[in-house]
Design an enzyme around this catalytic site. Structure first.
Site, PDB file in Angstrom:
ATOM      1  N   SER A 183     -31.778  27.845  14.623  1.00  0.00           N
ATOM      2  CA  SER A 183     -32.462  27.965  13.330  1.00  0.00           C
ATOM      3  C   SER A 183     -32.412  29.428  12.923  1.00  0.00           C
ATOM      4  CB  SER A 183     -33.920  27.505  13.447  1.00  0.00           C
ATOM      5  OG  SER A 183     -33.967  26.187  13.948  1.00  0.00           O
TER       6      SER A 183
ATOM      7  N   TYR B 146     -23.227  15.353  10.047  1.00  0.00           N
ATOM      8  CA  TYR B 146     -23.073  16.811   9.989  1.00  0.00           C
ATOM      9  C   TYR B 146     -22.819  17.360  11.401  1.00  0.00           C
ATOM     10  CZ  TYR B 146     -24.735  21.660   9.992  1.00  0.00           C
ATOM     11  OH  TYR B 146     -24.862  23.008  10.205  1.00  0.00           O
TER      12      TYR B 146
ATOM     13  N   SER C   2     -23.008  24.401  15.125  1.00  0.00           N
ATOM     14  CA  SER C   2     -24.452  24.172  14.965  1.00  0.00           C
ATOM     15  C   SER C   2     -25.034  23.446  16.161  1.00  0.00           C
ATOM     16  CB  SER C   2     -24.678  23.331  13.703  1.00  0.00           C
ATOM     17  OG  SER C   2     -25.998  22.839  13.673  1.00  0.00           O
TER      18      SER C   2
ATOM     19  N   ASP D 262     -12.144  26.515  -4.021  1.00  0.00           N
ATOM     20  CA  ASP D 262     -12.278  25.364  -3.134  1.00  0.00           C
ATOM     21  C   ASP D 262     -11.293  25.492  -1.963  1.00  0.00           C
ATOM     22  OD1 ASP D 262     -12.165  22.831  -1.947  1.00  0.00           O
ATOM     23  OD2 ASP D 262     -12.572  21.824  -3.862  1.00  0.00           O
TER      24      ASP D 262
ATOM     25  N   SER E 154     -23.867  22.266   5.131  1.00  0.00           N
ATOM     26  CA  SER E 154     -24.673  22.781   6.248  1.00  0.00           C
ATOM     27  C   SER E 154     -25.889  21.912   6.573  1.00  0.00           C
ATOM     28  CB  SER E 154     -25.127  24.209   5.946  1.00  0.00           C
ATOM     29  OG  SER E 154     -25.974  24.188   4.828  1.00  0.00           O
TER      30      SER E 154
ATOM     31  N   LYS F 189     -19.392  19.247  13.365  1.00  0.00           N
ATOM     32  CA  LYS F 189     -19.347  20.486  14.146  1.00  0.00           C
ATOM     33  C   LYS F 189     -18.650  20.248  15.488  1.00  0.00           C
ATOM     34  CE  LYS F 189     -21.231  23.043  11.018  1.00  0.00           C
ATOM     35  NZ  LYS F 189     -20.467  24.075  10.320  1.00  0.00           N
TER      36      LYS F 189
HETATM   37  C1  15L Z   1     -28.390  23.820  10.859  1.00  0.00           C
HETATM   38  O1  15L Z   1     -27.275  23.608  11.318  1.00  0.00           O
HETATM   39  C2  15L Z   1     -28.620  23.855   9.389  1.00  0.00           C
HETATM   40  O2  15L Z   1     -27.520  24.363   8.679  1.00  0.00           O
HETATM   41  C3  15L Z   1     -29.886  24.613   9.019  1.00  0.00           C
HETATM   42  O3  15L Z   1     -30.213  24.281   7.679  1.00  0.00           O
HETATM   43  C4  15L Z   1     -31.051  24.280   9.953  1.00  0.00           C
HETATM   44  O4  15L Z   1     -31.444  22.961   9.778  1.00  0.00           O
HETATM   45  C5  15L Z   1     -30.655  24.511  11.399  1.00  0.00           C
HETATM   46  O5  15L Z   1     -29.461  23.855  11.720  1.00  0.00           O
HETATM   47  C6  15L Z   1     -31.740  24.050  12.385  1.00  0.00           C
HETATM   48  O6  15L Z   1     -31.448  23.250  13.271  1.00  0.00           O
HETATM   49  O7  15L Z   1     -32.879  24.536  12.266  1.00  0.00           O
END
Ligand code: 15L
Length: 274
Positions: free
Chosen positions: A164, A135, A110, A50, A74, A139
């Protein structure tokens, strides 16, 4: 040879990177979370634990030059889980990088940090953050944390705003957001090896004809890295366009897709007192 640590090595992208980096003969330490990794080459340097625990971070970063940080939640999850894994865990990782003299972190950011931008917009790297959930918000925090540790402690970070990242695009949104594995690996190789990067942000996207994101510009992170994506989701367009778009009307309006439409308050139910 640089010692590279890979966190989140048991995850979807971690597995792809671990295999590819080992094939390239990298000096790699791979770390998973709760489940131990089975070595895939003899004598492989693997561990798990962890990352909120500084002792685990010490094991991960001892002797390391570059950390590829893929660990963390994620997808959209309840806020307490996001805070623990993506905020608290990330601070422990950067504090560990300070303790161990790790020179560079490659941070898996992301597209969900900007997911509330409408799909009609083409975004430069200095666009406004418009997270599409907790989420995505984590980021935004992660990118800012990387900036802080470069400005204040001289630890370099490349924040890759991953779109993606899957083997091949399968739905309409992916025609804009796809990052193919070959291009992902190019980005990771460059992020490990290009000298003197300081703090950089790059769109983690392939050379898609319909991309929402623009990596160009003399000072862009992609230009500094020399990133030249070779894959293009358009090669799969005929197959994709022959199928219905699986996203609902709200999800189709925003770059973040279903992350944007999740828990979305429709205009007619907003600001009842105004
Ligand atoms: C992300 O940040 C995710 O981790 C992944 O599972 C997808 O959902 C990707 O974005 C996306 O936007 O396609």
């Amino acid at each position: 040879m640089k010692k590279i640590a890979l966190s989140g090595a048991g995850g979807q992208l971690g597995r792809v990177l671990r295999k590819a980096l080992l094939e390239r003969g990298a000096n790699l330490r791979s770390a998973a979370g709760s489940r131990a990794l089975e070595p895939i080459v003899e004598g492989e340097d693997v561990m798990h634990g962890d990352l909120r625990d500084p002792a685990v971070v010490d094991r991960l970063l001892e002797g390391v030059d570059v950390l590829i940080h893929m660990a963390g939640t994620s997808v959209e999850r309840p806020l307490p889980e996001i805070i623990e894994n993506n905020l608290r865990g990330l601070v422990e990782v950067y504090e560990g990088a300070r303790r161990h003299g790790v020179g560079r972190v490659i941070f898996a950011s992301s597209n969900h940090a900007i997911g509330m931008h409408p799909v009609e917009e083409k975004l430069a790297l200095d666009c406004d953050f418009r997270p599409d959930g907790f989420y995505g918000l984590s980021k935004v925090w992660g990118e800012a944390l990387g900036r802080l540790y470069w400005d204040k402690h001289g630890i370099e970070t490349v924040s890759i705003r991953i779109g993606s990242c899957i083997e091949k695009p399968t739905e309409f949104r992916h025609l804009s957001t796809w990052l193919g594995f070959e291009d992902l690996l190019q980005l990771i190789d460059l992020s490990i090896n290009v000298p003197d990067l300081g703090y950089q942000v790059v769109w983690g996207v392939s050379n898609n004809t319909r991309s929402y994101w623009d990596n160009s510009g003399t000072n862009s992170g992609a230009t500094r890295l020399g990133y030249q994506p070779r894959q293009n989701a358009e090669d799969y367009a005929a197959e994709i366009l022959a199928k219905a778009n699986p996203l609902d009307a709200t999800a189709q309006r925003y770059q973040g897709g279903s992350f944007a439409s999740f828990d979305f308050t429709p205009p007619e139910r907003r600001n009842p007192k105004r």
